[in-house]
Write a protein that holds these residues in place. Structure first.
Motif, PDB file in Angstrom:
ATOM      1  N   TYR A 277       0.805  -1.216   0.000  1.00 32.71           N
ATOM      2  CA  TYR A 277       0.000   0.000   0.000  1.00 32.71           C
ATOM      3  C   TYR A 277       0.844   1.275   0.000  1.00 32.71           C
ATOM      4  O   TYR A 277       0.426   2.299  -0.517  1.00 32.71           O
ATOM      5  N   ASN A 278       2.021   1.217   0.602  1.00 30.46           N
ATOM      6  CA  ASN A 278       2.842   2.442   0.661  1.00 30.46           C
ATOM      7  C   ASN A 278       3.899   2.507  -0.426  1.00 30.46           C
ATOM      8  O   ASN A 278       4.675   3.461  -0.486  1.00 30.46           O
ATOM      9  N   GLY A 279       3.961   1.506  -1.303  1.00 25.90           N
ATOM     10  CA  GLY A 279       4.824   1.565  -2.465  1.00 25.90           C
ATOM     11  C   GLY A 279       6.302   1.423  -2.197  1.00 25.90           C
ATOM     12  O   GLY A 279       7.117   1.874  -2.997  1.00 25.90           O
ATOM     13  N   ASN A 280       6.684   0.753  -1.085  1.00 28.75           N
ATOM     14  CA  ASN A 280       8.117   0.605  -0.792  1.00 28.75           C
ATOM     15  C   ASN A 280       8.677  -0.725  -1.274  1.00 28.75           C
ATOM     16  O   ASN A 280       9.752  -1.142  -0.877  1.00 28.75           O
ATOM     17  N   CYS A 281       7.928  -1.412  -2.138  1.00 28.75           N
ATOM     18  CA  CYS A 281       8.369  -2.635  -2.813  1.00 28.75           C
ATOM     19  C   CYS A 281       8.329  -3.874  -1.929  1.00 28.75           C
ATOM     20  O   CYS A 281       8.827  -4.930  -2.328  1.00 28.75           O
ATOM     21  N   THR A 282       7.765  -3.769  -0.739  1.00 25.30           N
ATOM     22  CA  THR A 282       7.639  -4.901   0.171  1.00 25.30           C
ATOM     23  C   THR A 282       6.289  -4.830   0.868  1.00 25.30           C
ATOM     24  O   THR A 282       5.879  -3.760   1.310  1.00 25.30           O
ATOM     25  N   VAL A 283       5.601  -5.942   0.979  1.00 27.63           N
ATOM     26  CA  VAL A 283       4.363  -5.986   1.755  1.00 27.63           C
ATOM     27  C   VAL A 283       4.760  -6.259   3.203  1.00 27.63           C
ATOM     28  O   VAL A 283       5.125  -7.381   3.561  1.00 27.63           O
TER      29      VAL A 283
ATOM     30  N   TYR B  72       0.486  -2.049   6.897  1.00 28.23           N
ATOM     31  CA  TYR B  72      -0.531  -2.137   7.948  1.00 28.23           C
ATOM     32  C   TYR B  72      -0.709  -0.792   8.636  1.00 28.23           C
ATOM     33  O   TYR B  72      -1.837  -0.365   8.910  1.00 28.23           O
ATOM     34  N   THR B  73       0.401  -0.094   8.928  1.00 29.28           N
ATOM     35  CA  THR B  73       0.312   1.214   9.579  1.00 29.28           C
ATOM     36  C   THR B  73      -0.473   2.191   8.727  1.00 29.28           C
ATOM     37  O   THR B  73      -1.314   2.943   9.239  1.00 29.28           O
ATOM     38  N   LEU B  74      -0.215   2.194   7.421  1.00 33.48           N
ATOM     39  CA  LEU B  74      -0.964   3.078   6.525  1.00 33.48           C
ATOM     40  C   LEU B  74      -2.437   2.713   6.527  1.00 33.48           C
ATOM     41  O   LEU B  74      -3.304   3.591   6.576  1.00 33.48           O
TER      42      LEU B  74
ATOM     43  N   THR C  70     -11.174  -0.221   4.107  1.00 34.37           N
ATOM     44  CA  THR C  70     -12.047  -1.048   4.938  1.00 34.37           C
ATOM     45  C   THR C  70     -11.283  -2.244   5.499  1.00 34.37           C
ATOM     46  O   THR C  70     -10.094  -2.440   5.225  1.00 34.37           O
ATOM     47  N   MET C  71     -12.011  -3.066   6.255  1.00 31.21           N
ATOM     48  CA  MET C  71     -11.410  -4.280   6.788  1.00 31.21           C
ATOM     49  C   MET C  71     -10.998  -5.235   5.679  1.00 31.21           C
ATOM     50  O   MET C  71     -10.063  -6.026   5.854  1.00 31.21           O
ATOM     51  N   ALA C  72     -11.672  -5.168   4.525  1.00 28.96           N
ATOM     52  CA  ALA C  72     -11.286  -6.033   3.412  1.00 28.96           C
ATOM     53  C   ALA C  72      -9.871  -5.731   2.945  1.00 28.96           C
ATOM     54  O   ALA C  72      -9.147  -6.631   2.501  1.00 28.96           O
ATOM     55  N   ASP C  73      -9.453  -4.475   3.061  1.00 31.86           N
ATOM     56  CA  ASP C  73      -8.085  -4.117   2.679  1.00 31.86           C
ATOM     57  C   ASP C  73      -7.079  -4.750   3.626  1.00 31.86           C
ATOM     58  O   ASP C  73      -5.983  -5.144   3.215  1.00 31.86           O
ATOM     59  N   TRP C  74      -7.421  -4.804   4.908  1.00 32.73           N
ATOM     60  CA  TRP C  74      -6.534  -5.467   5.870  1.00 32.73           C
ATOM     61  C   TRP C  74      -6.445  -6.956   5.567  1.00 32.73           C
ATOM     62  O   TRP C  74      -5.354  -7.528   5.552  1.00 32.73           O
ATOM     63  N   ALA C  75      -7.584  -7.592   5.307  1.00 37.18           N
ATOM     64  CA  ALA C  75      -7.580  -9.019   5.027  1.00 37.18           C
ATOM     65  C   ALA C  75      -6.770  -9.324   3.773  1.00 37.18           C
ATOM     66  O   ALA C  75      -6.041 -10.320   3.709  1.00 37.18           O
TER      67      ALA C  75
END
Length: 376
Positions: free
Chosen positions: A273-279, A284-286, A320-325
């Motif tokens: 999500y933050n584009g730093n090339c690693t999940v 999660y913080t974002l 939403t929570m779906a993004d976390w999942a």
């Protein structure tokens, strides 16, 4: 010997320093970073500064900043920011900010600079259009003349940056500041000068390295010290990790040599999500900080939520929570250098944190996050 190659010890003081970081709270420089950015992603970098010192490092017993500092006041500055590859970086229009805070009580009206020149209309003389972005014939994005100036008044009215760092009000951070997560007397104070938004265009090939360099702008820079205003010809500057001082008069629009920021482009991957090339945990913080917010579709932490009966991974413009999942299913993936997307390795050897332990810790905090927010 050319003037730009004069060794450090020939200067009358420790030179002024400018460097780039990716954090508004990191003053561990001077340094020159390499950062990973996914193609298509947008981020911000920050320019920091330390003025010249009154005395050189061999003359100043406080040069280690253990008992104060001996900075001059940087009264005027102008900077250029250049990239080395045509079409490989985009400085986001309207995002260039020169920090010019009001110091003390608002009624006092004391500021760093009489005028600041950035992309915010009204900052320059007579409210002239900003116009600091310049595209060269080669198509290389560059910012010309980002500046802070004081043409009249005394240092008590327009303080510049320095000589002392008294509070975060001046966008200055010391090793003991509450805003600075770093501690220790070896961390000198530094002043936050500017911030710039940038984007890695989608046409960039993963694995490309784009180098950015700071330069002394066409108007130079100068200090105020011992009751007198100095000239640009008396000011020496070093950028990033470069250790050869540049003269603020004769070395304008000259790069120091080493890149001041290297941007390594990678493939865009799902869940990053933050584009730093690693999940990783930063995603999660974002997500946590934007939970429930409406955002441009597919931006920020909206990379994985889906509408009713839509495939998982379809963005809908709401965090939403779906993004976390969805993030959880992708946790630990690392972008590839080459073309395509998926798991792989970055050139700097990025390694994901242990997934099980970190996800367990995040899981304990998730319940309180959800209780404290109402989804829209």
């Amino acid at each position: 010997m050319p003037l730009a190659m004069i060794p450090r010890q020939w200067a009358s003081a420790e030179p002024a320093h400018f460097w780039i970081t990716t954090s508004p709270f990191d003053n561990t420089g001077p340094e020159a970073l390499t950062v990973n950015r996914a193609i298509g992603s947008t981020a911000t970098f920050y320019i920091w500064a330390q003025p010249e010192t009154v005395l050189g490092p061999d003359q100043d017993s406080n040069f280690a900043y253990s008992g104060g500092n001996s900075f001059k006041s940087l009264q005027n500055f102008s900077l250029n920011i250049l990239s080395d590859l045509a079409g490989k970086i985009d400085f986001v229009d309207g995002s260039y900010v020169v920090y010019n805070p009001v110091l003390g009580t608002p009624t006092a009206g004391t500021r760093r600079f009489q005028y600041d020149y950035d992309s915010i209309p009204g900052g320059w003389i007579s409210n002239a259009p900003p116009g600091v972005l310049s595209i060269s014939p080669s198509g290389v994005d560059q910012i010309i003349g980002l500046a802070g100036y004081s043409f009249g008044g005394s240092p008590s009215t327009y303080t510049g940056m320095g000589p002392s760092c008294s509070s975060a009000l001046d966008r200055c951070i010391t090793s003991t500041s509450a805003a600075n997560p770093l501690t220790g007397p070896s961390v000198p104070p530094a002043w936050l000068v500017a911030s710039i938004g940038y984007k890695v265009p989608v046409a960039v090939t993963p694995g490309t390295d784009v180098h950015l360099n700071l330069q002394i702008g066409g108007n130079g820079m100068n200090h105020f010290s011992s009751g007198a205003t100095e000239l640009s010809s008396q000011t020496w500057v070093e950028f990033g990790a470069n250790t050869v001082p540049l003269n603020a008069s004769s070395s304008r629009q000259v790069s120091g040599g080493l890149a001041d920021l290297t941007i390594h482009a990678c493939s865009a991957i799902s869940g990053d999500y933050n584009g730093n090339c690693t999940v990783d945990a930063a995603d999660y913080t974002l997500w946590r900080d934007t939970l429930g917010q409406t955002v441009p579709t597919g931006s920020g932490a909206d990379g994985g939520s889906g509408t009713v009966n839509a495939p998982v991974g379809t963005p809908d413009g709401v965090v939403t929570m779906a993004d976390w999942a969805y993030w959880k299913t992708k946790f630990g993936n690392v972008a590839m250098q080459g073309s395509g997307a998926g798991s792989g390795s970055l050139s700097n050897g990025t390694v994901p944190e242990p997934a099980s332990a970190l996800l367990l810790g995040i899981g304990f905090g998730l319940a309180s996050v959800v209780r404290g927010r109402r989804l829209v």
